[in-house]
Design a protein around this motif. Structure first.
Motif, PDB file in Angstrom:
ATOM      1  N   ALA A 265       0.588  -1.434  -0.028  1.00 12.86           N
ATOM      2  CA  ALA A 265       0.220   0.000  -0.106  1.00 12.86           C
ATOM      3  C   ALA A 265       0.923   1.631   0.214  1.00 12.86           C
ATOM      4  O   ALA A 265       2.247   1.182   0.205  1.00 12.86           O
ATOM      5  N   PRO A 266       0.408   2.921  -0.485  1.00 11.58           N
ATOM      6  CA  PRO A 266       1.586   3.741  -0.885  1.00 11.58           C
ATOM      7  C   PRO A 266       2.035   3.872   0.264  1.00 11.58           C
ATOM      8  O   PRO A 266       0.317   3.640   2.180  1.00 11.58           O
ATOM      9  N   LYS A 267       2.761   4.655   0.539  1.00 13.41           N
ATOM     10  CA  LYS A 267       3.183   4.906   2.578  1.00 13.41           C
ATOM     11  C   LYS A 267       3.831   4.110   3.294  1.00 13.41           C
ATOM     12  O   LYS A 267       3.188   4.997   4.352  1.00 13.41           O
ATOM     13  N   SER A 268       3.594   2.223   3.349  1.00  9.15           N
ATOM     14  CA  SER A 268       3.334   1.703   4.365  1.00  9.15           C
ATOM     15  C   SER A 268       4.687   1.444   4.394  1.00  9.15           C
ATOM     16  O   SER A 268       4.948   0.766   5.766  1.00  9.15           O
ATOM     17  N   VAL A 269       5.626   1.264   3.802  1.00 10.48           N
ATOM     18  CA  VAL A 269       7.035   0.412   3.794  1.00 10.48           C
ATOM     19  C   VAL A 269       8.188   1.307   4.642  1.00 10.48           C
ATOM     20  O   VAL A 269       7.562   2.241   4.310  1.00 10.48           O
ATOM     21  N   ILE A 270       8.499   0.685   5.988  1.00 19.00           N
ATOM     22  CA  ILE A 270       9.899   1.537   6.124  1.00 19.00           C
ATOM     23  C   ILE A 270      10.711   0.772   5.142  1.00 19.00           C
ATOM     24  O   ILE A 270      11.203  -0.472   5.593  1.00 19.00           O
ATOM     25  N   TYR A 271      11.717   2.065   5.055  1.00 16.53           N
ATOM     26  CA  TYR A 271      12.998   1.539   4.247  1.00 16.53           C
ATOM     27  C   TYR A 271      14.146   1.969   5.112  1.00 16.53           C
ATOM     28  O   TYR A 271      14.131   2.743   5.726  1.00 16.53           O
ATOM     29  N   VAL A 272      14.921   1.201   5.053  1.00 17.39           N
ATOM     30  CA  VAL A 272      15.865   0.519   5.867  1.00 17.39           C
ATOM     31  C   VAL A 272      17.144   0.590   5.359  1.00 17.39           C
ATOM     32  O   VAL A 272      18.055  -0.337   4.821  1.00 17.39           O
ATOM     33  N   LEU A 378       6.787   7.873  12.910  1.00 20.14           N
ATOM     34  CA  LEU A 378       6.768   8.117  12.009  1.00 20.14           C
ATOM     35  C   LEU A 378       6.304   7.788  10.702  1.00 20.14           C
ATOM     36  O   LEU A 378       5.809   8.178  10.010  1.00 20.14           O
ATOM     37  N   MET A 379       6.164   6.527  11.152  1.00 21.45           N
ATOM     38  CA  MET A 379       4.809   5.706   9.519  1.00 21.45           C
ATOM     39  C   MET A 379       3.372   6.457  10.623  1.00 21.45           C
ATOM     40  O   MET A 379       2.317   6.400   9.481  1.00 21.45           O
ATOM     41  N   VAL A 380       2.912   6.570  11.734  1.00 19.47           N
ATOM     42  CA  VAL A 380       0.986   5.493  11.852  1.00 19.47           C
ATOM     43  C   VAL A 380       0.760   7.135  12.766  1.00 19.47           C
ATOM     44  O   VAL A 380      -0.706   7.780  11.982  1.00 19.47           O
TER      45      VAL A 380
END
Ligand SMILES: O=c1ccn([C@@H]2O[C@H](COP(=O)(O)OP(=O)(O)O[C@H]3O[C@H](CO)[C@@H](O)[C@H](O)[C@H]3O)[C@@H](O)[C@H]2O)c(=O)[nH]1
Length: 422
Positions: A265-272, A378-380
């Motif tokens: 889903a858009p903007k759902s992933v955290i990239y590390v 950050l994400m929610v």
């Protein structure tokens, strides 16, 4: 930028330091200047040679670096940089002397363009009576630290700074103090002071300074750099926005994850990703794994660098070590950051991200629970959503200077004119 098919007028000799985070921006800059009509020779130490097959338009020449295998495998970065600065001066001088002897009058060497950490290149340029152009692949603000560092050390302020606990602040002086304090422990042991003084000296002597930055991101620092070093700074960054995507990765890239990302889903992933140099110990690795596994968000963790991930719409946050390239790439894609710096300029870059541009937050420690909470913020949480809005706004602002008539566009034209005047 259009590639000009005109006859090449001048040859630029680039001198690279063989680390991924430096090779990428230097080859990007070479590509930008090639498109402006200059011909390009890339001189690089044998250790970690860049992949020349991605750039058939350039001439690549390796020089001897005399780095003992034991030093390379020990991963002592400052030791490697210092050794390169000592060992490569002779080979670089000889290499350019040979080039000058065989020079085609229609393709003359106009100047040496060197990575600031290969600062001996300025002495080579002076010796050969060629202009030297110094390139900084980190923010301009790091150079302020170089200018004031030796004085603070002599006057005993360093230990005082080390003991200080600074609250979050947004002015530049405090950013510098934070960065200085964070770098402190390595100063005397690793000869960092000596190297920084040598870099500062080369910046004072160079004919031009190129910084991979954008004026408005750090105007105050740029103004001070020009004053302190009596240098004219050409700010033509972010370099990667001016070139087609050509991989200069030292490692084989794995793009399988893109099809996975496309299903999220858009903007759902955290990239590390922690860049190409920083490494974490086993405990930190486990805590990171626990934090990510429990964060209830899909994640993509690159245990080694090199992917076109940030631009994917599924990515909603970037947990980064705050290397300057990663920071610029994140800004250019409008992705808010979770910052966990390791060394060098990374603390200062984090201060810019969190306290000046307000597009990220700091991860205090490698601990599963702390990581989970930070990812949620950050994400929610609303806090993260506000940051994303600011990050998108910043992305739009960064695009303007690149357009015709913008500061980056003009700076690049001024630089090309300056080189032609040598
Ligand atoms: O598999 C990969 C993963 C990443 N990258 C790219 O590698 C670069 C990494 O650069 P950066 O984020 O700046 O990290 P480092 O490699 O750690 O860079 C070093 O050099 C930078 C520029 O001077 C400094 O800001 C950093 O502190 C220093 O560690 C970025 O462009 C990434 O997109 C690849 O090419 N291949």
């Amino acid at each position: 930028m259009e590639k000009q098919e005109q006859q090449k007028v001048s040859r630029l000799v680039f001198v690279l330091i063989p680390f991924q985070g430096h090779i990428n921006p230097m080859l990007q800059l070479a590509t930008i200047l090639y498109a402006k009509g200059f011909s390009i020779t890339i001189i690089h130490p044998q250790f970690n040679s860049p992949n020349s097959s991605n750039h058939p338009e350039f001439t690549f020449i390796p020089i001897s670096d005399n780095l003992p295998k034991s030093q390379v495998s020990a991963g002592d970065l400052f030791g490697i940089v210092s050794a390169l600065n000592k060992n490569c001066e002779g080979p670089l001088t000889e290499c350019i002397q040979e080039m000058l002897k065989a020079e085609d009058p229609h393709d003359r060497i106009s100047c040496i363009v060197y990575d600031s950490t290969m600062c001996f290149s300025q002495s080579v340029a002076d010796h050969l009576k060629l202009p030297g152009i110094c390139v900084r692949t980190s923010p301009a603000a790091t150079m302020l630290a170089f200018a004031v560092f030796p004085g603070l050390h002599e006057q005993g302020y360093i230990s005082f700074l080390e003991s200080m606990s600074l609250d979050r602040v947004s002015d530049l002086l405090s950013l510098m103090l934070k960065e200085l304090a964070a770098s402190m422990k390595k100063i005397t042991t690793d000869g960092v002071l000596e190297l920084r003084a040598a870099i500062a000296d080369s910046v004072k002597k160079c004919s031009a300074l190129i910084v991979n930055t954008v004026d408005f991101l750090e105007q105050e620092a740029l103004t001070k750099v020009e004053e302190l070093f009596s240098a004219s700074a050409f700010t033509i960054g972010p370099f990667h926005k001016l070139v087609p995507t050509i991989s200069s990765s030292l490692l084989k890239e794995d793009t399988n994850c893109i099809s996975w990302l496309n299903k999220q889903a858009p903007k759902s992933v955290i990239y590390v990703s922690f860049g190409s140099i920083a490494s974490i110990d086993e405990k930190e690795l486990l805590e990171t794994a626990w934090g990510l596994a429990n964060c209830e968000k899909p994640f993509l963790w690159v245990v080694r660098p090199g992917l076109e991930v940030l631009a994917n719409d599924a990515v909603g946050g970037f947990w980064s070590h705050c290397g300057w390239n990663s920071t610029l790439e994140s800004i250019c894609e409008g992705v808010p950051m979770l910052c966990k710096p390791f060394f060098w300029d990374q603390n200062l870059n984090m201060r810019y991200v969190c306290d000046v541009w307000n597009v990220g937050l700091e991860l205090e420690e490698f601990e599963g629970g702390t990581i989970k909470k930070a990812i949620k913020r950050l994400m929610v949480d609303t806090e993260g959503k506000e940051m994303r809005k600011k990050a998108i706004h910043l992305k739009e602002k960064v695009e303007l200077p690149l357009k015709e008539g913008g500061s980056c566009y003009n700076s690049l034209n001024d630089l090309a004119k300056k080189i032609l005047s040598f």
